[in-house]
Design a protein around this motif. Structure first.
Motif, PDB file in Angstrom:
ATOM      1  N   GLU A 100      28.488  19.436  -4.239  1.00  0.00           N
ATOM      2  CA  GLU A 100      29.789  18.767  -4.251  1.00  0.00           C
ATOM      3  C   GLU A 100      29.738  17.456  -3.464  1.00  0.00           C
ATOM      4  OE1 GLU A 100      33.204  22.101  -4.249  1.00  0.00           O
ATOM      5  OE2 GLU A 100      31.555  22.510  -2.854  1.00  0.00           O
ATOM      6  N   ARG A 101      29.045  17.486  -2.331  1.00  0.00           N
ATOM      7  CA  ARG A 101      28.932  16.261  -1.523  1.00  0.00           C
ATOM      8  C   ARG A 101      28.200  15.167  -2.287  1.00  0.00           C
ATOM      9  NH1 ARG A 101      27.859  20.012   2.687  1.00  0.00           N
ATOM     10  NH2 ARG A 101      25.613  19.584   2.580  1.00  0.00           N
ATOM     11  N   ILE A 102      27.175  15.545  -3.037  1.00  0.00           N
ATOM     12  CA  ILE A 102      26.438  14.554  -3.821  1.00  0.00           C
ATOM     13  C   ILE A 102      27.330  13.960  -4.907  1.00  0.00           C
ATOM     14  CG2 ILE A 102      24.547  14.232  -5.469  1.00  0.00           C
ATOM     15  CD1 ILE A 102      22.921  16.211  -3.822  1.00  0.00           C
ATOM     16  N   LEU A 103      28.124  14.798  -5.573  1.00  0.00           N
ATOM     17  CA  LEU A 103      29.051  14.295  -6.590  1.00  0.00           C
ATOM     18  C   LEU A 103      30.026  13.286  -5.988  1.00  0.00           C
ATOM     19  CD1 LEU A 103      29.861  17.566  -8.553  1.00  0.00           C
ATOM     20  CD2 LEU A 103      28.648  15.579  -9.442  1.00  0.00           C
ATOM     21  N   TYR A 105      39.932  16.975  -4.986  1.00  0.00           N
ATOM     22  CA  TYR A 105      40.346  15.584  -4.777  1.00  0.00           C
ATOM     23  C   TYR A 105      39.485  14.629  -5.599  1.00  0.00           C
ATOM     24  CZ  TYR A 105      43.310  16.997  -0.846  1.00  0.00           C
ATOM     25  OH  TYR A 105      44.287  17.569  -0.066  1.00  0.00           O
ATOM     26  N   LEU A 106      38.196  14.943  -5.705  1.00  0.00           N
ATOM     27  CA  LEU A 106      37.319  14.084  -6.510  1.00  0.00           C
ATOM     28  C   LEU A 106      37.780  14.057  -7.957  1.00  0.00           C
ATOM     29  CD1 LEU A 106      34.806  12.321  -6.871  1.00  0.00           C
ATOM     30  CD2 LEU A 106      33.487  14.426  -7.237  1.00  0.00           C
ATOM     31  N   LEU A 113      21.064   9.567  -6.324  1.00  0.00           N
ATOM     32  CA  LEU A 113      21.843  10.753  -5.997  1.00  0.00           C
ATOM     33  C   LEU A 113      21.884  11.743  -7.168  1.00  0.00           C
ATOM     34  CD1 LEU A 113      24.756   8.961  -4.134  1.00  0.00           C
ATOM     35  CD2 LEU A 113      23.231  10.685  -3.126  1.00  0.00           C
ATOM     36  N   ALA A 114      22.027  11.223  -8.393  1.00  0.00           N
ATOM     37  CA  ALA A 114      22.061  12.095  -9.565  1.00  0.00           C
ATOM     38  C   ALA A 114      20.722  12.799  -9.760  1.00  0.00           C
ATOM     39  CB  ALA A 114      22.430  11.290 -10.809  1.00  0.00           C
ATOM     40  N   GLN A 115      19.642  12.103  -9.478  1.00  0.00           N
ATOM     41  CA  GLN A 115      18.317  12.730  -9.551  1.00  0.00           C
ATOM     42  C   GLN A 115      18.181  13.827  -8.502  1.00  0.00           C
ATOM     43  OE1 GLN A 115      16.021   9.121  -9.125  1.00  0.00           O
ATOM     44  NE2 GLN A 115      15.656   8.939 -11.329  1.00  0.00           N
ATOM     45  N   GLU A 116      18.749  13.582  -7.333  1.00  0.00           N
ATOM     46  CA  GLU A 116      18.744  14.610  -6.286  1.00  0.00           C
ATOM     47  C   GLU A 116      19.583  15.817  -6.712  1.00  0.00           C
ATOM     48  OE1 GLU A 116      20.084  15.158  -1.577  1.00  0.00           O
ATOM     49  OE2 GLU A 116      20.060  13.157  -2.501  1.00  0.00           O
ATOM     50  N   LEU A 117      20.684  15.546  -7.398  1.00  0.00           N
ATOM     51  CA  LEU A 117      21.565  16.619  -7.849  1.00  0.00           C
ATOM     52  C   LEU A 117      20.855  17.570  -8.803  1.00  0.00           C
ATOM     53  CD1 LEU A 117      24.435  17.829  -7.847  1.00  0.00           C
ATOM     54  CD2 LEU A 117      24.970  16.307  -9.770  1.00  0.00           C
TER      55      LEU A 117
END
Length: 211
Positions: free
Chosen positions: A125-128, A94-95, A146-150
């Motif tokens: 996936e949840r972070i994306l 869906y994303l 969030l991207a840094q966490e990813l």
């Protein structure tokens, strides 16, 4: 180079070489990524969890990702829709429908569907999905965190580093974005294939051994 000082010819030459080398990396990554995905190597290029047990969903998602990478968002959108039709609980599917949407309504609707199904998805996936949410709310700093966490949880994923690079570029942090893009190339299988082309771009006049 320190652009605030007088730039000598050697500094300018090195700068031009750096730009050329980076351009070669971008072109090579696209070329090799397309080749690997066409050969069934989408997982090697993606290296992020994909939460679905449907083989049809996986197949259409891979074809959609390849089309998206090649800039064909219309074809990509069609495949991503086929993916979520095969697995209605496929949050990342869906994303990607949202990412390739042709209207704000389509984007909003499918982003919401991704959020609604995120509980069953992997952490990456949840972070994306959260990054997309923050982007829709114009919270670029939130996207950055969030991207840094990813990349912390998926340090070997080229796509994770590309996601970070995209956010950094949107903040005007071009040096950081280039660094992240280089990590994207060197963390994936494309690094081996592109290394000769990068070496040749960085060494003008040097004979190429690439085929």
């Amino acid at each position: 180079c320190d652009w605030s000082s007088d730039v000598c010819s050697s500094d300018l030459t090195r700068s031009v070489i750096c730009v050329a080398a980076f351009a070669v990396l971008v072109a090579c990554e696209r070329e090799e990524g397309a080749r690997m995905q066409m050969a069934g190597g989408m997982d090697a290029m993606m290296m992020l969890p994909m939460t679905t047990t449907s083989e049809a969903a996986k197949e259409h998602f891979g074809l959609g990702q390849r089309a998206m990478d090649m800039g064909d968002f219309v074809e990509a959108n069609e495949h991503f829709k086929e993916a979520v039709a095969a697995d209605p609980n496929f949050a990342l599917g869906y994303l990607r429908v949202a990412n390739t949407a042709t209207s704000v309504d389509e984007y909003r609707t499918n982003l919401k569907r991704a959020v609604d199904h995120a509980a069953s998805a992997s952490e990456a996936e949840r972070i994306l999905i959260q990054i997309a949410q923050q982007g829709f709310e114009n919270d670029v700093q939130g996207q950055l965190m969030l991207a840094q966490e990813l990349v912390q949880i998926q340090p070997s994923s080229p796509r994770a580093w590309r996601e970070l690079a995209s956010v950094q570029a949107s903040l005007g942090r071009q040096v950081d974005a280039r660094t992240s893009m280089i990590k994207a190339f060197t963390s994936g299988n494309v690094a081996r294939v592109c290394s000769t082309k990068l070496r040749d771009a960085s060494s003008p006049g040097r004979p190429s051994n690439s085929r």
